[in-house]
Design a protein around this motif. Structure first.
Motif, PDB file in Angstrom:
ATOM      1  N   ALA A 126       0.830  -1.206   0.000  1.00 61.83           N
ATOM      2  CA  ALA A 126       0.000   0.000   0.000  1.00 61.83           C
ATOM      3  C   ALA A 126       0.863   1.253   0.000  1.00 61.83           C
ATOM      4  N   VAL A 127       1.921   1.258   0.801  1.00 62.89           N
ATOM      5  CA  VAL A 127       2.817   2.415   0.845  1.00 62.89           C
ATOM      6  C   VAL A 127       3.498   2.624  -0.506  1.00 62.89           C
ATOM      7  N   ILE A 128       3.919   1.532  -1.128  1.00 58.15           N
ATOM      8  CA  ILE A 128       4.568   1.645  -2.437  1.00 58.15           C
ATOM      9  C   ILE A 128       3.593   2.185  -3.482  1.00 58.15           C
ATOM     10  N   ALA A 129       2.341   1.672  -3.465  1.00 59.44           N
ATOM     11  CA  ALA A 129       1.349   2.137  -4.435  1.00 59.44           C
ATOM     12  C   ALA A 129       1.053   3.624  -4.248  1.00 59.44           C
ATOM     13  N   ILE A 130       0.917   4.061  -2.996  1.00 59.84           N
ATOM     14  CA  ILE A 130       0.664   5.480  -2.736  1.00 59.84           C
ATOM     15  C   ILE A 130       1.846   6.334  -3.189  1.00 59.84           C
ATOM     16  N   ALA A 131       3.055   5.839  -2.946  1.00 61.63           N
ATOM     17  CA  ALA A 131       4.248   6.591  -3.345  1.00 61.63           C
ATOM     18  C   ALA A 131       4.333   6.729  -4.867  1.00 61.63           C
ATOM     19  N   VAL A 132       4.025   5.639  -5.577  1.00 64.35           N
ATOM     20  CA  VAL A 132       4.055   5.697  -7.047  1.00 64.35           C
ATOM     21  C   VAL A 132       2.996   6.659  -7.564  1.00 64.35           C
ATOM     22  N   PHE A 133       1.784   6.581  -7.000  1.00 60.57           N
ATOM     23  CA  PHE A 133       0.715   7.491  -7.425  1.00 60.57           C
ATOM     24  C   PHE A 133       1.080   8.945  -7.145  1.00 60.57           C
ATOM     25  N   ALA A 134       1.653   9.204  -5.968  1.00 60.11           N
ATOM     26  CA  ALA A 134       2.058  10.576  -5.643  1.00 60.11           C
ATOM     27  C   ALA A 134       3.153  11.056  -6.583  1.00 60.11           C
ATOM     28  N   SER A 135       4.055  10.163  -6.972  1.00 55.99           N
ATOM     29  CA  SER A 135       5.120  10.548  -7.907  1.00 55.99           C
ATOM     30  C   SER A 135       4.556  10.917  -9.270  1.00 55.99           C
ATOM     31  N   ILE A 136       3.551  10.158  -9.726  1.00 49.96           N
ATOM     32  CA  ILE A 136       2.929  10.459 -11.015  1.00 49.96           C
ATOM     33  C   ILE A 136       2.213  11.807 -10.964  1.00 49.96           C
ATOM     34  N   VAL A 137       1.471  12.036  -9.856  1.00 52.24           N
ATOM     35  CA  VAL A 137       0.776  13.322  -9.713  1.00 52.24           C
ATOM     36  C   VAL A 137       1.775  14.468  -9.662  1.00 52.24           C
TER      37      VAL A 137
END
Length: 309
Positions: free
Chosen positions: A36-47
């Motif tokens: 979950a932390v990795i997915a949130i980090a990837v999404f935040a990086s894309i944004v």
């Protein structure tokens, strides 16, 4: 000398103690937290990456309901419906031909499916559009005669390219649905004196719809997205209109995002329709139907209200 022992004296009888309650300790799945932390980090990086770009996000709502955009959406929907109608009726015909005991008709259907499934739909669209370089006229005898360039309009090119290609895929879907019906159904209908065509209409096809409807819904959604390919043959559907507006307004990337948003909205609406159609044809296969999303929401709201009371 004997001593009488009073058996009634002594500690009072106590009821047997019941089993102790099991204290269940849930297993901690640390991998879930890490993922979950990795997915949130990837999404935040894309944004963050998109926020750093020079994108005029305000241009999207300004043109979202533009008359030209809405006209492109309407043409996209029209093209999707007409091409799917060609594909569905052509697929049913090809499926029946493929299952025929006549070797000529079955061979023709096999060759059609083999050719149109084996070549890209974009190539087929371009070929239809450029046949005017080979045929100057289209001559159907006393019925019709005209220049090929006047006859083969972008709309007709799109319908032929998409519809005929879709017919090859729908043929295999329909054939799988027809083969899923038990042969005893056909034999029983023939024993009752029903003709082959009436057996197909009243016995086989209604039962085959349970198998045909789900992949057909996927094909409709896929067709909606595939209509974007007709922009290469000068047909003014959604993507073509968005590209034209992007070139004149100086916001080409923003208009592509706008087109993607419209495609996402339309596919979501079609997905909801597909869900209810599948639920309709599943009535005879299960005793209880799965609740609809609205029924689930209503049940959750009622359960929450009951707990508060």
């Amino acid at each position: 000398m004997t001593v009488d022992i009073d058996k009634t004296t002594g500690p009072a009888d106590t009821p047997p103690a019941g089993p102790e309650a099991i204290k269940a300790i849930p297993v901690r799945h640390y991998g879930r937290y890490v993922s979950a932390v990795i997915a949130i980090a990837v999404f935040a990086s894309i944004v963050y990456a998109f926020s750093q770009g020079k994108i005029n996000w305000g241009a999207i709502p300004d043109y979202f309901f533009n008359d030209r955009i809405l006209g492109g959406v309407g043409k996209t929907l029209m093209l999707t419906v007409l091409a799917m109608l060609i594909g569905v009726f052509g697929g049913i015909l090809l499926a029946v031909m493929r299952l025929s005991k006549n070797p000529v008709t079955s061979s023709i259907a096999w060759f059609y499916i083999w050719f149109f499934r084996g070549t890209p739909v974009l190539v087929q669209l371009i070929v239809w559009f450029n046949l005017g370089l080979v045929f100057e006229y289209i001559n159907l005898g006393p019925i019709y005669k005209d220049y090929w360039s006047s006859f083969m309009t972008p709309l007709l090119t799109a319908l032929l390219g998409l519809g005929l290609n879709e017919a090859a895929y729908m043929a295999e879907i329909c054939r799988a649905g027809l083969l899923a019906v038990d042969e005893g159904q056909t034999e029983a209908s023939h024993a009752l004196g029903m003709s082959h065509s009436k057996t197909l209409r009243r016995i086989v096809i209604p039962q085959a719809m349970r198998v045909i409807v789900p992949p057909t819904g996927n094909e409709v959604i896929n067709m909606l997205k595939t209509t974007s390919l007709v922009s290469v043959i000068q047909y003014s559907e959604l993507l073509r209109v968005a590209q034209d507006i992007g070139q004149t307004s100086g916001a080409p990337a923003e208009m592509l995002f706008l087109a993607a948003a419209w495609y996402l909205i339309l596919t979501s609406i079609f997905s909801v329709g597909q869900y209810y159609i599948e639920r309709y044809y599943a009535r005879g296969s299960s005793r209880t139907l799965a609740p609809t999303p609205f029924q689930k929401i209503k049940a959750n709201v009622l359960s929450l209200a009951g707990r508060r009371q």
